[in-house]
Design a protein around this motif. Structure first.
Motif, PDB file in Angstrom:
ATOM      1  N   ASP A 155    -158.130  -8.585  -2.056  1.00 12.50           N
ATOM      2  CA  ASP A 155    -157.358  -8.820  -3.276  1.00 12.50           C
ATOM      3  C   ASP A 155    -157.764  -7.808  -4.345  1.00 12.50           C
ATOM      4  O   ASP A 155    -156.935  -7.314  -5.097  1.00 12.50           O
ATOM      5  CB  ASP A 155    -157.581 -10.246  -3.792  1.00 12.50           C
ATOM      6  CG  ASP A 155    -157.125 -11.267  -2.768  1.00 12.50           C
ATOM      7  OD1 ASP A 155    -156.170 -10.965  -2.027  1.00 12.50           O
ATOM      8  OD2 ASP A 155    -157.730 -12.347  -2.706  1.00 12.50           O
TER       9      ASP A 155
ATOM     10  N   ARG B 233    -156.058  -4.567  -3.539  1.00 16.23           N
ATOM     11  CA  ARG B 233    -154.615  -4.566  -3.808  1.00 16.23           C
ATOM     12  C   ARG B 233    -154.321  -4.425  -5.295  1.00 16.23           C
ATOM     13  O   ARG B 233    -153.319  -3.838  -5.671  1.00 16.23           O
ATOM     14  CB  ARG B 233    -153.990  -5.854  -3.270  1.00 16.23           C
ATOM     15  CG  ARG B 233    -153.895  -5.846  -1.763  1.00 16.23           C
ATOM     16  CD  ARG B 233    -153.164  -7.060  -1.261  1.00 16.23           C
ATOM     17  NE  ARG B 233    -153.239  -7.110   0.193  1.00 16.23           N
ATOM     18  CZ  ARG B 233    -153.487  -8.212   0.880  1.00 16.23           C
ATOM     19  NH1 ARG B 233    -153.681  -9.358   0.249  1.00 16.23           N
ATOM     20  NH2 ARG B 233    -153.544  -8.178   2.189  1.00 16.23           N
ATOM     21  N   ARG B 234    -155.205  -4.963  -6.124  1.00 15.04           N
ATOM     22  CA  ARG B 234    -154.892  -4.855  -7.551  1.00 15.04           C
ATOM     23  C   ARG B 234    -155.084  -3.430  -8.034  1.00 15.04           C
ATOM     24  O   ARG B 234    -154.620  -3.064  -9.089  1.00 15.04           O
ATOM     25  CB  ARG B 234    -155.690  -5.893  -8.337  1.00 15.04           C
ATOM     26  CG  ARG B 234    -157.019  -5.493  -8.866  1.00 15.04           C
ATOM     27  CD  ARG B 234    -157.727  -6.685  -9.504  1.00 15.04           C
ATOM     28  NE  ARG B 234    -157.809  -7.833  -8.597  1.00 15.04           N
ATOM     29  CZ  ARG B 234    -158.866  -8.660  -8.555  1.00 15.04           C
ATOM     30  NH1 ARG B 234    -159.881  -8.480  -9.356  1.00 15.04           N
ATOM     31  NH2 ARG B 234    -158.883  -9.673  -7.721  1.00 15.04           N
TER      32      ARG B 234
ATOM     33  N   PHE C 118    -140.476 -12.520  -8.682  1.00 16.13           N
ATOM     34  CA  PHE C 118    -140.650 -13.962  -8.486  1.00 16.13           C
ATOM     35  C   PHE C 118    -139.434 -14.664  -9.073  1.00 16.13           C
ATOM     36  O   PHE C 118    -139.168 -14.585 -10.270  1.00 16.13           O
ATOM     37  CB  PHE C 118    -141.947 -14.433  -9.142  1.00 16.13           C
ATOM     38  CG  PHE C 118    -143.156 -13.726  -8.592  1.00 16.13           C
ATOM     39  CD1 PHE C 118    -143.378 -13.674  -7.219  1.00 16.13           C
ATOM     40  CD2 PHE C 118    -144.059 -13.098  -9.420  1.00 16.13           C
ATOM     41  CE1 PHE C 118    -144.475 -13.019  -6.695  1.00 16.13           C
ATOM     42  CE2 PHE C 118    -145.161 -12.431  -8.908  1.00 16.13           C
ATOM     43  CZ  PHE C 118    -145.368 -12.387  -7.543  1.00 16.13           C
TER      44      PHE C 118
ATOM     45  N   VAL D 299    -154.554 -12.759 -12.055  1.00 13.01           N
ATOM     46  CA  VAL D 299    -155.424 -11.895 -11.272  1.00 13.01           C
ATOM     47  C   VAL D 299    -156.458 -11.219 -12.177  1.00 13.01           C
ATOM     48  O   VAL D 299    -157.645 -11.255 -11.900  1.00 13.01           O
ATOM     49  CB  VAL D 299    -154.603 -10.838 -10.505  1.00 13.01           C
ATOM     50  CG1 VAL D 299    -155.532  -9.930  -9.715  1.00 13.01           C
ATOM     51  CG2 VAL D 299    -153.613 -11.520  -9.571  1.00 13.01           C
TER      52      VAL D 299
ATOM     53  N   THR E 113    -145.496 -12.049  -0.206  1.00 16.88           N
ATOM     54  CA  THR E 113    -145.916 -10.658  -0.013  1.00 16.88           C
ATOM     55  C   THR E 113    -146.107  -9.976  -1.362  1.00 16.88           C
ATOM     56  O   THR E 113    -147.119  -9.311  -1.594  1.00 16.88           O
ATOM     57  CB  THR E 113    -144.849  -9.884   0.784  1.00 16.88           C
ATOM     58  OG1 THR E 113    -144.499 -10.659   1.926  1.00 16.88           O
ATOM     59  CG2 THR E 113    -145.371  -8.541   1.221  1.00 16.88           C
TER      60      THR E 113
ATOM     61  N   ALA F 108    -146.701 -11.330  -4.236  1.00 16.66           N
ATOM     62  CA  ALA F 108    -147.858 -11.901  -4.933  1.00 16.66           C
ATOM     63  C   ALA F 108    -149.155 -11.322  -4.387  1.00 16.66           C
ATOM     64  O   ALA F 108    -150.058 -10.954  -5.149  1.00 16.66           O
ATOM     65  CB  ALA F 108    -147.858 -13.422  -4.800  1.00 16.66           C
ATOM     66  N   ARG F 109    -149.239 -11.223  -3.055  1.00 20.21           N
ATOM     67  CA  ARG F 109    -150.453 -10.653  -2.452  1.00 20.21           C
ATOM     68  C   ARG F 109    -150.607  -9.194  -2.850  1.00 20.21           C
ATOM     69  O   ARG F 109    -151.711  -8.712  -3.090  1.00 20.21           O
ATOM     70  CB  ARG F 109    -150.420 -10.770  -0.918  1.00 20.21           C
ATOM     71  CG  ARG F 109    -150.390 -12.183  -0.359  1.00 20.21           C
ATOM     72  CD  ARG F 109    -151.480 -13.081  -0.895  1.00 20.21           C
ATOM     73  NE  ARG F 109    -152.837 -12.629  -0.650  1.00 20.21           N
ATOM     74  CZ  ARG F 109    -153.550 -12.928   0.427  1.00 20.21           C
ATOM     75  NH1 ARG F 109    -153.040 -13.697   1.357  1.00 20.21           N
ATOM     76  NH2 ARG F 109    -154.783 -12.484   0.573  1.00 20.21           N
ATOM     77  N   ALA F 110    -149.471  -8.460  -2.922  1.00 21.57           N
ATOM     78  CA  ALA F 110    -149.536  -7.041  -3.281  1.00 21.57           C
ATOM     79  C   ALA F 110    -150.066  -6.856  -4.698  1.00 21.57           C
ATOM     80  O   ALA F 110    -150.674  -5.843  -5.019  1.00 21.57           O
ATOM     81  CB  ALA F 110    -148.166  -6.396  -3.152  1.00 21.57           C
ATOM     82  N   LEU F 111    -149.843  -7.868  -5.568  1.00 21.01           N
ATOM     83  CA  LEU F 111    -150.373  -7.804  -6.928  1.00 21.01           C
ATOM     84  C   LEU F 111    -151.865  -8.063  -6.965  1.00 21.01           C
ATOM     85  O   LEU F 111    -152.505  -7.894  -7.989  1.00 21.01           O
ATOM     86  CB  LEU F 111    -149.698  -8.848  -7.806  1.00 21.01           C
ATOM     87  CG  LEU F 111    -148.412  -8.492  -8.511  1.00 21.01           C
ATOM     88  CD1 LEU F 111    -147.995  -9.643  -9.400  1.00 21.01           C
ATOM     89  CD2 LEU F 111    -148.594  -7.238  -9.350  1.00 21.01           C
ATOM     90  N   GLY F 112    -152.413  -8.520  -5.847  1.00 22.01           N
ATOM     91  CA  GLY F 112    -153.834  -8.824  -5.810  1.00 22.01           C
ATOM     92  C   GLY F 112    -154.147 -10.301  -5.913  1.00 22.01           C
ATOM     93  O   GLY F 112    -155.302 -10.684  -6.057  1.00 22.01           O
ATOM     94  N   MET F 113    -153.108 -11.159  -5.837  1.00 22.97           N
ATOM     95  CA  MET F 113    -153.386 -12.601  -5.856  1.00 22.97           C
ATOM     96  C   MET F 113    -154.004 -13.004  -4.521  1.00 22.97           C
ATOM     97  O   MET F 113    -153.646 -12.469  -3.478  1.00 22.97           O
ATOM     98  CB  MET F 113    -152.093 -13.392  -6.028  1.00 22.97           C
ATOM     99  CG  MET F 113    -151.548 -13.366  -7.437  1.00 22.97           C
ATOM    100  SD  MET F 113    -150.269 -14.611  -7.606  1.00 22.97           S
ATOM    101  CE  MET F 113    -149.494 -14.070  -9.115  1.00 22.97           C
TER     102      MET F 113
END
Lengths: 257, 225, 223
Positions: A76, A79-80, A92, A108, B121, B123-128
């Motif tokens: 995670d 990815r950030r 979203f 995050v 996907t 959300a995970r890509a944002l780092g969640m």
């Protein structure tokens, strides 16, 4: 080699019987805009997804900054540091444009509310979407939605931005606004990896074009070289090889199609 | 006729009012916890590891297969053998929570599965983390899609709250039964009791319609996997 | 061990209740079908008539009332008022059936609405009258469409049937309670009867799925 920001070595990925990536190696320097082109199904999207491990590569290594991330346990956190923009926007659906940009900052990065709001608004302004801050995704055109999704990634202040065919789900008249935003980012020095066949964009901002075929980088070089037909190597900016025959054949093909 | 009206007013002011309040107490105590149970069970079913998922699945299958009245009897009459003595009220509320939790989890599970996979996907890509993606992206979307089903379940809850009377907790139905047994005016009393239930059910429907409008997001309903 | 013994000792007595419970469910399903189907047809094909409005009120009333209240209303109130003296079993079966008819009518209504308009037009163009077209073209299709939703009425009625305990119908729960007051062993008996209900639930659902597969028309109504 201080300014190498992303290094990829011998990446392999297999889905069932099909080997999608068959050893991909390249380096990205700070401020580079690398564009991947090639026929569909040659692993371009998979390659981007392997970089931030939305798809786990089977073998090979990826370094981001100085960190080997292929086996990092804090995925995670990795990815950030990389922003990703998807073909179908993936906003979203239950959040307004503003809240879409905010949510990563709040959840995050754990940013305080007012600070997140301020930053989100300024990122929306950067992509020209501040007037639509309170609209929901279903109320936006494709181009507008994609600009919001770019703002969402930018807000996280990533070291690299990954663009997975950001305009291919858009009507032709809407691609311009998205490409303009991307050009703006490129000229601002953002490091970008882009999968795209928008050749006008490629020729104007790409620092290197990488032509992928059957899971490998088949040909690579600067846009000038690919377009110009001068001998490779004279440009000096890349380890280009070959005569770009296949790249040119592919470009002729998409221009006709 | 005049006398009947006076009688109705009498019991409305007396036992039926008490009964209605008792019924409301049952419903208000059970509904939120029932929904919470539904959320936990469906999340466990979809995202849990094999053990958690299996446990949640077994829970839903067992509760849905057992008549609520038997569930109430098991809670009220069997738990004391294991040292847990519950009052009729607590036993009823526990039974209602378990029952509405199992049924509403079915709607919530369907809603969770209807959330498009690219949402996670992104959300995970944002780092969640996986958990953050579920809490901040999947569940808020699922809640909106599960709302119609869950509202229905809460309306069922209003109706089956009458079963608490079978554990001798005097709620609306029980109060009516006792009043009618004294006056022998069963048809009259139960018609009034029925009307009160219809009123509660209609009120709840309006409430859920209002909540649905409050939570509505333009164009959201159309976007599904 | 002791528990198991008590359960098996009481089993013959409780098992008699299986027939009563099954009887309640079967009668209620049938009453619900016989009453509910015409109600659904009226709502769809005589949509704006006075009858249709009466049907709407009927459905609203029966779906909005708790079954326990309906049961008390009919058992202690309505039936005695009209001088009808029925054993509790039939009162229970009738009430469950009427309640089910309200739900079933909506299932059939949905199924009828899902049948393509062209089917009716084709039937009428062959010279069929409206009612013949409904009976011989629309209903056979609608009934197949409604089968999956209709199957759901079975577990609902099965679990609902235990409410008849409240008016003393000798179904499984009533018999179990009597055994409990005799043996003072609630744990094995109530848990045991819960298991019997769950089994009946699954056996019934399995049978209904079998029927569903059996009467499926290739290429009709999806999977």
């Amino acid at each position: 080699m201080e300014d190498v920001i992303l290094r990829v070595r011998d990446l392999h990925k297999r889905f069932d019987s099909e080997e999608v990536l068959r050893g991909v190696t390249f380096e990205v320097r700070k401020g580079d805009v690398k564009v991947f082109i090639g026929p569909s199904g040659t692993g371009k999207s998979t390659l981007l997804r392997c970089l931030n491990r939305l798809v786990e590569p089977d073998s090979g290594q990826v370094w981001l900054g100085g960190d080997e991330i292929t086996h990092s346990s804090d995925i995670d956190g990795v990815r950030r540091r990389m922003g990703m923009v998807f073909q179908n926007f993936c906003l979203f659906d239950h959040l307004t444009a503003l809240r879409n940009v905010e949510i990563g900052l709040l959840k995050v990065l754990k940013m305080p509310k007012h600070q997140a709001r301020e930053l989100a608004l300024s990122e929306l302004a950067r992509v020209g979407m501040e007037r639509f801050a309170d609209k929901y995704p279903a109320e936006l055109s494709g181009g507008q939605a994609q600009r919001v999704s770019i703002a969402r990634s930018l807000a996280m202040n990533p070291e690299v931005m990954l663009f997975d065919e950001p305009t291919s789900a858009l009507d032709p008249e809407l691609t311009g606004e998205v490409l303009d935003v991307m050009k703006l980012l490129a000229s601002g020095g953002m490091t970008m990896l882009v999968v795209s066949h928008e050749m006008e964009f490629v020729y104007s901002v790409a620092s290197e074009v990488l032509f992928m075929e059957r899971g490998v980088i088949a040909e690579r070089g600067t846009p000038r070289l690919i377009r110009g037909g001068t001998a490779p190597g004279s440009d000096g900016s890349s380890d280009a090889a070959g005569s770009f025959e296949r790249t040119r054949a592919f470009l002729r093909h998409i221009n006709n199609g | 006729m005049d006398e009947s009206v006076r009688y109705i007013l009498d019991i409305l002011r007396g036992p039926l009012l008490q009964g209605t309040l008792a019924s409301c107490k049952l419903i208000i105590c059970s509904a939120p916890l029932g929904l919470l149970t539904g959320f936990l069970v469906s999340t466990g079913w979809v995202y849990g590891n094999r053990a958690v998922s299996g446990l949640c699945r077994a829970y839903v299958i067992l509760i849905k297969g057992t008549p609520l009245l038997i569930l109430l009897f098991v809670i009220y009459f069997c738990l004391p053998s294991f040292g847990l003595m519950l009052s009729p009220f607590s036993a009823s509320v526990l039974g209602f929570i378990m029952c509405s939790g199992a049924y509403s989890s079915e709607y919530i599970r369907g809603a969770i599965l209807s959330v498009r996979s690219d949402q996670v996907t992104a959300a995970r890509a944002l780092g969640m983390s996986g958990m953050q993606a579920i809490v901040w992206v999947v569940l808020p979307q699922a809640a909106r899609r599960a709302l119609p089903g869950c509202s229905n379940e809460m309306i069922y809850l209003i109706k089956y709250s009458s079963l608490a009377y079978m554990l001798s907790f005097i709620e609306l139905t029980g109060a009516g039964k006792m009043a009618a047994s004294r006056s022998f005016r069963f048809t009259l009393v139960f018609s009034v009791v029925g009307l009160i239930y219809l009123g509660m059910v209609s009120l709840a429907s309006l409430l859920f319609l209002w909540i649905g409008k409050k939570l509505a997001i333009p164009g959201f309903e159309l976007k599904r996997d | 061990m002791q528990s198991a013994l008590i359960f098996f000792e009481s089993l013959p007595n409780i098992a008699l209740g299986i027939f009563t419970t099954a009887g309640l469910v079967l009668i209620a399903l049938s009453v619900g079908f016989v009453v509910g189907l015409p109600l659904g047809v009226i709502q769809v094909y005589w949509g704006s008539s006075f009858f249709s409005r009466v049907v709407s009120v009927y459905v609203w009333l029966l779906r909005g009332l708790p079954s326990l209240v309906l049961l008390f209303l009919f058992y202690y109130g309505v039936f005695p008022l009209f001088g009808i003296d029925l054993p509790p079993f039939f009162v229970g079966a009738t009430v469950l059936g009427l309640r089910s008819s309200a739900y079933q009518s909506q299932i059939f209504r949905g199924a009828l609405l899902s049948i393509d308009q062209g089917q009716m037009q084709a039937a009428r163009s062959l010279g069929m009258s409206r009612s013949v077209a409904i009976r011989s073209v629309i209903l056979p299709q609608a009934l197949r469409v409604s089968l999956p939703a209709w199957s759901n009425e079975y577990p609902i009625l099965l679990t609902d049937s235990s409410v008849c305990y409240a008016i003393g119908v000798m179904e499984m729960l009533t018999r179990t309670s009597l055994q409990v007051s005799r043996t003072r062993a609630p744990v094995p008996l109530y848990l045991g009867v819960a298991v019997i209900f769950i089994l009946m639930n699954y056996i019934g659902m399995w049978l209904l799925h079998y029927v569903e597969r059996r009467y499926r028309i290739p290429g009709f109504g999806g999977s």
